[in-house]
Motif scaffolding. Sequence first.
Motif, mmCIF file in Angstrom:
data_model
loop_
_atom_site.group_PDB
_atom_site.id
_atom_site.type_symbol
_atom_site.label_atom_id
_atom_site.label_comp_id
_atom_site.label_asym_id
_atom_site.label_seq_id
_atom_site.Cartn_x
_atom_site.Cartn_y
_atom_site.Cartn_z
ATOM 1 N N VAL A 628 0.869 -1.172 0.000
ATOM 2 C CA VAL A 628 0.000 0.000 0.000
ATOM 3 C C VAL A 628 0.907 1.223 0.000
ATOM 4 C CG1 VAL A 628 -1.796 1.298 1.177
ATOM 5 C CG2 VAL A 628 -1.820 -1.214 1.243
ATOM 6 N N ALA A 629 0.933 1.924 -1.139
ATOM 7 C CA ALA A 629 1.777 3.108 -1.296
ATOM 8 C C ALA A 629 0.911 4.349 -1.146
ATOM 9 C CB ALA A 629 2.464 3.095 -2.657
ATOM 10 N N GLU A 630 1.273 5.222 -0.200
ATOM 11 C CA GLU A 630 0.507 6.437 0.051
ATOM 12 C C GLU A 630 1.319 7.656 -0.398
ATOM 13 O OE1 GLU A 630 -1.463 6.407 4.001
ATOM 14 O OE2 GLU A 630 -0.439 4.486 4.261
ATOM 15 N N ALA A 631 0.715 8.474 -1.265
ATOM 16 C CA ALA A 631 1.340 9.707 -1.775
ATOM 17 C C ALA A 631 2.769 9.470 -2.238
ATOM 18 C CB ALA A 631 1.286 10.801 -0.716
ATOM 19 N N PRO A 632 3.001 8.500 -3.134
ATOM 20 C CA PRO A 632 4.369 8.149 -3.500
ATOM 21 C C PRO A 632 4.976 9.073 -4.557
ATOM 22 C CG PRO A 632 2.850 6.767 -4.711
ATOM 23 C CD PRO A 632 2.007 7.648 -3.815
ATOM 24 N N VAL A 633 6.269 9.325 -4.432
ATOM 25 C CA VAL A 633 7.048 9.855 -5.554
ATOM 26 C C VAL A 633 7.292 8.689 -6.506
ATOM 27 C CG1 VAL A 633 9.271 10.811 -6.252
ATOM 28 C CG2 VAL A 633 8.161 11.637 -4.170
ATOM 29 N N THR A 634 7.051 8.896 -7.793
ATOM 30 C CA THR A 634 7.275 7.802 -8.751
ATOM 31 C C THR A 634 8.379 8.112 -9.752
ATOM 32 O OG1 THR A 634 5.532 8.621 -10.232
ATOM 33 C CG2 THR A 634 4.894 7.004 -8.557
ATOM 34 N N ASP A 635 8.725 9.385 -9.913
ATOM 35 C CA ASP A 635 9.871 9.760 -10.753
ATOM 36 C C ASP A 635 10.408 11.070 -10.207
ATOM 37 O OD1 ASP A 635 11.600 10.750 -12.843
ATOM 38 O OD2 ASP A 635 10.677 9.271 -14.162
ATOM 39 N N TRP A 636 11.708 11.110 -9.896
ATOM 40 C CA TRP A 636 12.284 12.283 -9.239
ATOM 41 C C TRP A 636 12.354 13.496 -10.150
ATOM 42 C CZ3 TRP A 636 12.262 12.514 -4.237
ATOM 43 C CH2 TRP A 636 12.239 11.313 -3.507
ATOM 44 N N ASP A 637 12.114 13.319 -11.451
ATOM 45 C CA ASP A 637 12.034 14.508 -12.302
ATOM 46 C C ASP A 637 10.746 15.287 -12.041
ATOM 47 O OD1 ASP A 637 9.972 13.151 -13.598
ATOM 48 O OD2 ASP A 637 10.944 13.119 -15.556
ATOM 49 N N GLY A 638 9.818 14.699 -11.275
ATOM 50 C CA GLY A 638 8.569 15.366 -10.937
ATOM 51 C C GLY A 638 8.543 15.925 -9.528
ATOM 52 N N TYR A 639 9.704 15.884 -8.837
ATOM 53 C CA TYR A 639 9.757 16.462 -7.494
ATOM 54 C C TYR A 639 10.567 17.752 -7.539
ATOM 55 C CZ TYR A 639 9.260 16.421 -2.450
ATOM 56 O OH TYR A 639 8.916 16.749 -1.159
ATOM 57 N N ASP A 640 10.682 18.447 -6.393
ATOM 58 C CA ASP A 640 11.232 19.803 -6.425
ATOM 59 C C ASP A 640 12.753 19.837 -6.514
ATOM 60 O OD1 ASP A 640 12.483 19.907 -3.739
ATOM 61 O OD2 ASP A 640 10.460 19.892 -2.950
ATOM 62 N N THR A 641 13.258 21.027 -6.823
ATOM 63 C CA THR A 641 14.690 21.210 -7.057
ATOM 64 C C THR A 641 15.527 20.929 -5.813
ATOM 65 O OG1 THR A 641 14.341 23.566 -6.580
ATOM 66 C CG2 THR A 641 14.409 22.918 -8.892
ATOM 67 N N CYS A 642 15.216 21.605 -4.713
ATOM 68 C CA CYS A 642 16.117 21.622 -3.562
ATOM 69 C C CYS A 642 16.315 20.232 -2.970
ATOM 70 C CB CYS A 642 15.591 22.596 -2.511
ATOM 71 S SG CYS A 642 16.726 22.879 -1.134
ATOM 72 N N TYR A 643 15.228 19.531 -2.678
ATOM 73 C CA TYR A 643 15.334 18.187 -2.093
ATOM 74 C C TYR A 643 15.970 17.216 -3.084
ATOM 75 C CZ TYR A 643 13.908 13.825 0.228
ATOM 76 O OH TYR A 643 13.896 12.597 0.828
ATOM 77 N N THR A 644 15.443 17.189 -4.304
ATOM 78 C CA THR A 644 15.886 16.187 -5.266
ATOM 79 C C THR A 644 17.340 16.387 -5.646
ATOM 80 O OG1 THR A 644 13.635 16.164 -6.140
ATOM 81 C CG2 THR A 644 15.324 15.088 -7.457
ATOM 82 N N GLU A 645 17.734 17.614 -5.930
ATOM 83 C CA GLU A 645 19.102 17.866 -6.376
ATOM 84 C C GLU A 645 20.110 17.684 -5.248
ATOM 85 O OE1 GLU A 645 19.083 21.677 -8.282
ATOM 86 O OE2 GLU A 645 17.470 21.105 -9.652
ATOM 87 N N ARG A 646 19.674 17.833 -4.000
ATOM 88 C CA ARG A 646 20.574 17.569 -2.869
ATOM 89 C C ARG A 646 21.060 16.120 -2.909
ATOM 90 N NH1 ARG A 646 17.259 18.226 1.927
ATOM 91 N NH2 ARG A 646 17.367 20.423 1.373
ATOM 92 N N TYR A 647 20.170 15.207 -3.217
ATOM 93 C CA TYR A 647 20.508 13.782 -3.153
ATOM 94 C C TYR A 647 20.739 13.137 -4.520
ATOM 95 C CZ TYR A 647 18.566 14.717 1.430
ATOM 96 O OH TYR A 647 18.316 15.267 2.662
ATOM 97 N N MET A 648 20.331 13.828 -5.592
ATOM 98 C CA MET A 648 20.404 13.206 -6.917
ATOM 99 C C MET A 648 21.152 14.042 -7.951
ATOM 100 S SD MET A 648 18.817 10.222 -7.066
ATOM 101 C CE MET A 648 18.372 10.081 -8.803
ATOM 102 N N GLY A 649 21.537 15.282 -7.638
ATOM 103 C CA GLY A 649 21.994 16.161 -8.696
ATOM 104 C C GLY A 649 20.815 16.497 -9.607
ATOM 105 N N THR A 650 21.090 16.995 -10.783
ATOM 106 C CA THR A 650 20.021 17.329 -11.724
ATOM 107 C C THR A 650 19.831 16.187 -12.723
ATOM 108 O OG1 THR A 650 21.518 18.389 -13.305
ATOM 109 C CG2 THR A 650 20.609 19.771 -11.534
#
Length: 740
Positions: A628-650
Amino acid sequence: MIVLLALSIATAALEAEHAPEDSRMPRPLTIEEVSRLPLPGTTSPTSIGFDAPSDAISYLLPERPGENARVLRRFSPSDREPRVIARPPGGGDADGKVSLEEALRRERLRNRESGITALNRARRADVRVIPITGDLWLQRGDEPLLRLTERPEPEIDPQLSPDADRVAFVRGGELYVLDVATRSEIRLTSDAGDGRSNGLAEFMAQEEMSRSTGFWWSPDGRRIAYQHTDERAIPLFTITHDGAPKPSAETHRYPFAGTTNAAVELRVVDARGGDSRTLAIADPGFDHYLARVDWESPTHLLVQVLSRDQKSLRLERIDVDSGRRTLVLEEKSDRYVNLSDDLRILPDGGLLWTSERSGMRRIERIAADGGRTEITPANWAVDAIVGVDASRREVWFSTGADHPREMQVHRISWDGGEPVRVTKGAGTHKCTVAPDGNSYVDQYSSVDAPPVTTWFRRDGSTIAVIDDASRDPRLAGLDLARPEIVEFPASDGTKLFGAFLPPQTPAPDGRKAPLIVMLYGGPHVQYVPDAWSLTTDLRAQYLSRRGFAVWKMDNRGSARRGYAFESAVYGRLGTLEVQDQVDGLDFVAKRWGSVVDMERVGVNGRSYGGFMTLRCLVDAPDRFHAGVAEAPVTDWDGYDTCYTERYMGTPESNPSGYRESSLLGKAARLEGRLLVMHGLIDENVHFRHTARWISALIREGKGFEVLPVPEERHSSRNAANRKMEFERLVDFFERSLMRR
């Protein structure tokens, strides 16, 4: 409606089937109780502060345990018990009575309370300003509330001047100052509108940098530093309210990973009005975030500037009259630099600061000439500075040095020496220290004890027990099962921690119990602390009473284990975390294999935990059989800059990492059963994530279930919605695992 009725009847029948017959067993736990907030034994004081001159404390707490509407209380040693000194006029701040802007601020703060939900204290006076339903109220000492504003448009983020003679706030994106005595207002800015604002922290600062304010009073009350934000380069993202009585839409400027951020300037203005001055905080063309702002003196600011890639954090000293900028220090990393709120200004011109450059966050003293001296032990991970006693030259701090599952408070001289442990008792301690260092308030809990809030003298003797959540009448007869906390090695030998809750109701046919893995798995969070929150997780307790075993663990990437442990997931979110979760299943099989059926394993989580739920199902389909997945991120290109780029780069700098971390290309791997639940007006993890995942599953011909929840954001606030969501979760796991 027929489906909902049938589900409710089925739930009631299952509850009756598993209800204890022995009167010595715990009283039944209902889904209504599981879904009600706050949870039993969790109502404790918030916004604790010492009122000048540190001889009394005030805090927010509901009038009765189990309620959500908070009032302002005050206690001094001369009182027999705490007194209510302010209640919200007119019934208080229910969610439906606040503006959209304030509702979104509360969402950023994860604030689910009502009544009096926030207050701001003056630095040098026993005065508070309290926002209630969009208007501002003033309180001196324990006198009645005095209304300061009464306008249709709400006042946001009120802050008193140091001497409490004025209050600054934001209204309509502009910065204002109100004279408390005359009620006259001065508008300090005038260029808001069309994607521009003054004095408000932008979305990235609020959601991902833990900075909720966008302006700062100078220590002499003469000037205000503030941020001017221009978001016009960020495209609008529209969210429709299809579940409301009348259709409507809200728009947000949401910066997706790799795209343009808001342009933020730091300005200074005289608090009496006049032209603003823009301060250069970085070199031209340097892409950056305004991370933190502090006044060092009436003429100098200390500004933390975080590079866009978050590999550099510069602490700059800026002369507000000349604009001259001087570098105090710079933190660098080949992965990312974490922010903190630990900067403290010392009377001798030095600074206190925390740094992870040694691998563990340590407290450093920064001399006036820039020299850096580490003052806490090398192998201690400091959580945060919680107090500074200037007269004794001491700093108080919280740490997991005694054990990473615990949080204890110590103090140490900033001139050197050994730390002295302040708090007593294994578990989690969160302290508020008096400005003079003579006393402190300790909020303590453990897996065995609900929170107790106690006011102590410096020597450890008790002044008074302020609140004891174990008195919550909802705990009577509930007899919550104690999770067993364990240590175990990952496949590479890394020490990990988990918590196991055995089934409290044996299967009628004598079979082994199915296992539910409840997880988060991402940065910032510790899921298995020695704290009451682990025990009072009523979802886990309910599932165990229904015959499921429940398992939780902290994989690598989670908080409070040092920089290397946290940053191990850098560049490939979800990959190492799933491997650690699989290692956790191996440990469960070895330790409790006689009780648990490892061929019937479910997994559940929200937000990053929703992402992890899906990753477990597609990356280890032979180990996880339903989710049961609640409010999941499914692709990090659809999440915000600051959080995503901190852990993934661009996406441009790390295309292989984004491909590996995306779920959209992994839909064909899904073998187990799946239920996805997501709020339709979630402005943090947009419902678009679930929609894209559904499209991928349809393309691959995969079966799934989905529960869209109208008028809910990232965290479910409506009790009826929470009840429905948990009913669906229980029913899904019953059908998918219990009846196999």
